[in-house]
Scaffold this motif. Structure first.
Motif, PDB file in Angstrom:
ATOM      1  N   VAL A  61       0.738  -1.233  -0.087  1.00  0.00           N
ATOM      2  CA  VAL A  61       0.271  -0.112  -0.469  1.00  0.00           C
ATOM      3  C   VAL A  61       1.030   1.148   0.004  1.00  0.00           C
ATOM      4  O   VAL A  61       0.828   2.584  -1.072  1.00  0.00           O
ATOM      5  N   ALA A  62       1.875   1.280   0.944  1.00  0.00           N
ATOM      6  CA  ALA A  62       3.021   2.201   1.263  1.00  0.00           C
ATOM      7  C   ALA A  62       3.205   2.839  -0.968  1.00  0.00           C
ATOM      8  O   ALA A  62       3.522   3.712  -1.078  1.00  0.00           O
ATOM      9  N   THR A  63       4.363   1.696  -1.192  1.00  0.00           N
ATOM     10  CA  THR A  63       4.074   1.535  -2.178  1.00  0.00           C
ATOM     11  C   THR A  63       3.922   2.143  -3.443  1.00  0.00           C
ATOM     12  O   THR A  63       3.693   3.341  -4.325  1.00  0.00           O
ATOM     13  N   VAL A  64       2.251   2.011  -3.277  1.00  0.00           N
ATOM     14  CA  VAL A  64       1.549   2.579  -4.542  1.00  0.00           C
ATOM     15  C   VAL A  64       1.046   3.904  -4.813  1.00  0.00           C
ATOM     16  O   VAL A  64       0.744   5.066  -4.972  1.00  0.00           O
ATOM     17  N   LEU A  65       0.731   4.198  -2.371  1.00  0.00           N
ATOM     18  CA  LEU A  65       0.364   5.499  -2.217  1.00  0.00           C
ATOM     19  C   LEU A  65       1.714   7.220  -2.431  1.00  0.00           C
ATOM     20  O   LEU A  65       1.431   7.917  -2.766  1.00  0.00           O
ATOM     21  N   THR A  66       2.843   6.440  -2.254  1.00  0.00           N
ATOM     22  CA  THR A  66       3.891   6.990  -2.349  1.00  0.00           C
ATOM     23  C   THR A  66       3.820   7.420  -3.548  1.00  0.00           C
ATOM     24  O   THR A  66       4.024   8.532  -4.284  1.00  0.00           O
ATOM     25  N   LEU A  67       3.796   6.507  -5.214  1.00  0.00           N
ATOM     26  CA  LEU A  67       3.420   7.172  -6.478  1.00  0.00           C
ATOM     27  C   LEU A  67       2.778   8.032  -6.895  1.00  0.00           C
ATOM     28  O   LEU A  67       2.402   8.806  -6.961  1.00  0.00           O
ATOM     29  N   ALA A  68       1.373   7.468  -5.822  1.00  0.00           N
ATOM     30  CA  ALA A  68      -0.059   8.667  -5.986  1.00  0.00           C
ATOM     31  C   ALA A  68       0.755   9.983  -5.815  1.00  0.00           C
ATOM     32  O   ALA A  68       0.345  11.350  -6.263  1.00  0.00           O
ATOM     33  N   ASN A  69       0.975  10.354  -4.531  1.00  0.00           N
ATOM     34  CA  ASN A  69       2.001  11.316  -3.674  1.00  0.00           C
ATOM     35  C   ASN A  69       2.892  12.296  -4.424  1.00  0.00           C
ATOM     36  O   ASN A  69       2.181  12.993  -5.166  1.00  0.00           O
ATOM     37  N   ALA A  70       3.863  11.661  -5.138  1.00  0.00           N
ATOM     38  CA  ALA A  70       4.713  12.392  -6.351  1.00  0.00           C
ATOM     39  C   ALA A  70       3.722  12.775  -7.497  1.00  0.00           C
ATOM     40  O   ALA A  70       3.986  13.223  -8.209  1.00  0.00           O
ATOM     41  N   MET A 188      13.483   9.963  -7.203  1.00  0.00           N
ATOM     42  CA  MET A 188      13.327   8.474  -6.637  1.00  0.00           C
ATOM     43  C   MET A 188      12.278   7.587  -6.269  1.00  0.00           C
ATOM     44  O   MET A 188      12.193   6.042  -6.738  1.00  0.00           O
ATOM     45  N   PHE A 189      11.634   7.889  -5.166  1.00  0.00           N
ATOM     46  CA  PHE A 189      10.690   7.200  -4.822  1.00  0.00           C
ATOM     47  C   PHE A 189      10.057   6.776  -6.064  1.00  0.00           C
ATOM     48  O   PHE A 189       9.254   6.082  -6.002  1.00  0.00           O
ATOM     49  N   ALA A 190       9.698   7.539  -6.874  1.00  0.00           N
ATOM     50  CA  ALA A 190       8.481   7.004  -8.029  1.00  0.00           C
ATOM     51  C   ALA A 190       9.042   6.151  -8.553  1.00  0.00           C
ATOM     52  O   ALA A 190       8.495   5.237  -8.902  1.00  0.00           O
ATOM     53  N   ALA A 191      10.410   6.075  -9.124  1.00  0.00           N
ATOM     54  CA  ALA A 191      10.822   5.248  -9.528  1.00  0.00           C
ATOM     55  C   ALA A 191      10.658   3.476  -8.907  1.00  0.00           C
ATOM     56  O   ALA A 191      10.586   2.871  -9.542  1.00  0.00           O
ATOM     57  N   ASN A 192      11.336   3.912  -7.702  1.00  0.00           N
ATOM     58  CA  ASN A 192      11.441   2.879  -6.658  1.00  0.00           C
ATOM     59  C   ASN A 192      10.118   2.200  -6.545  1.00  0.00           C
ATOM     60  O   ASN A 192       9.520   0.849  -6.746  1.00  0.00           O
ATOM     61  N   ALA A 193       8.849   2.761  -6.792  1.00  0.00           N
ATOM     62  CA  ALA A 193       7.380   2.351  -6.375  1.00  0.00           C
ATOM     63  C   ALA A 193       6.832   1.336  -7.597  1.00  0.00           C
ATOM     64  O   ALA A 193       6.717   1.143  -7.626  1.00  0.00           O
ATOM     65  N   LEU A 194       7.176   2.632  -8.679  1.00  0.00           N
ATOM     66  CA  LEU A 194       7.391   1.700 -10.016  1.00  0.00           C
ATOM     67  C   LEU A 194       8.021   0.320 -10.729  1.00  0.00           C
ATOM     68  O   LEU A 194       7.582  -0.448 -10.307  1.00  0.00           O
ATOM     69  N   THR A 195       8.863   0.431 -10.257  1.00  0.00           N
ATOM     70  CA  THR A 195       9.540  -0.977  -9.997  1.00  0.00           C
ATOM     71  C   THR A 195       9.345  -2.316  -8.924  1.00  0.00           C
ATOM     72  O   THR A 195       9.209  -2.771  -9.401  1.00  0.00           O
TER      73      THR A 195
END
Length: 263
Positions: A61-70, A188-195
């Motif tokens: 969930v943190a991964t998806v929401l981090t991407l949404a925040n970015a 970077m957080f967005a790239a990590n989340a996508l990966t």
């Protein structure tokens, strides 16, 4: 046969648990948007402390929401992303994400208590790292140091869905404007989340509960990110940093002690 409404509601938990979960999302979103980091750490520490989800689900969930925040941040701030600066860190961090996911799946198979203990210890250590702001360098660090910080951050991102502290500490020591640092971190957080999503979904590592929790929180993240952007100039950086660190120490310490007591 698709799951019924009743089974989906059971996956989400009681109304009280759901409200508490959304409060965790709100606190983490404000911390991330105002500071440029800490969404995953704050979110994971709160969710795990209140036992609202497993560490694996919370990390997803943190991964998806981090991407949404970015995404919401870059939509509101249409400034160029610092790709040349962050490229060495992003490339190695994507490798680290893969290693962290392997470790997470291994620990999740039969070491839930150990995983919670590790998460609690990591959260407390990260809080201490965030408080220890080293002196700003006179010149920009060479690419190999960005790559090293990115690798460690990626490992944390794969394991816990939060890759902040190593790269945060590294970037805040560079002679860069705070806005550049914030955009670099979010990139970077967005790239990590996508990966992480690309590696996790095909292997079945993303549960239906994590999908539902992410979907419910997405609109809240979008709205609160825009609200936090309006508050950003009025919140002193030191006050925010100490507040986030205190929250992390309290929740991470509680999580680690609880895991030790359960052993």
């Amino acid at each position: 046969m698709p799951p019924s409404f009743a089974s989906l509601a059971a996956l989400l938990g009681s109304p009280t648990s759901l409200a508490l979960y959304l409060l965790c999302v709100a606190i983490a979103t404000f911390a991330q948007t105002l500071s440029g980091f800490a969404f995953g750490l704050v979110f994971l520490s709160l969710v795990a402390s209140f036992d609202l989800a497993s560490v694996a689900d919370a990390a997803n969930v943190a991964t998806v929401l981090t991407l949404a925040n970015a995404w919401a941040y870059f939509r509101a701030h249409r400034q160029p992303v610092p790709w040349p600066l962050m490229k060495p860190a992003i490339l190695t961090s994507c490798v680290g994400v893969g290693g962290g996911l392997v470790l997470l799946h291994w620990l999740s198979a039969g070491a839930t208590t150990a995983l919670k203990l590790l998460l609690g210890v990591v959260i407390v250590l990260c809080a201490l790292v965030l408080l220890r702001r080293g002196a700003v360098r006179a010149t920009l660090a060479p690419p190999r140091q960005f790559a090293a910080a990115g690798l460690v951050s990626g490992l944390m991102g794969g394991l816990f869905g939060t890759s902040g502290p190593p790269i945060v500490y590294h970037l805040y020591r560079q002679p860069l404007a705070l806005d550049v640092v914030r955009r670099g971190l979010l990139l970077m957080f967005a790239a990590n989340a996508l990966t992480r999503i690309a590696l996790n979904v095909p292997t079945g590592g993303f549960s239906l509960r994590a999908v539902l929790l992410s979907a419910i929180a997405l609109p809240l993240v979008q709205v609160l990110t825009r609200l936090a952007l309006r508050l950003q100039p009025h919140v002193p950086a030191n006050v925010l940093r100490w507040g986030v660190a205190a929250l992390l120490v309290a929740t991470g310490g509680s999580l680690a002690l609880g895991a030790l007591h359960a052993r």
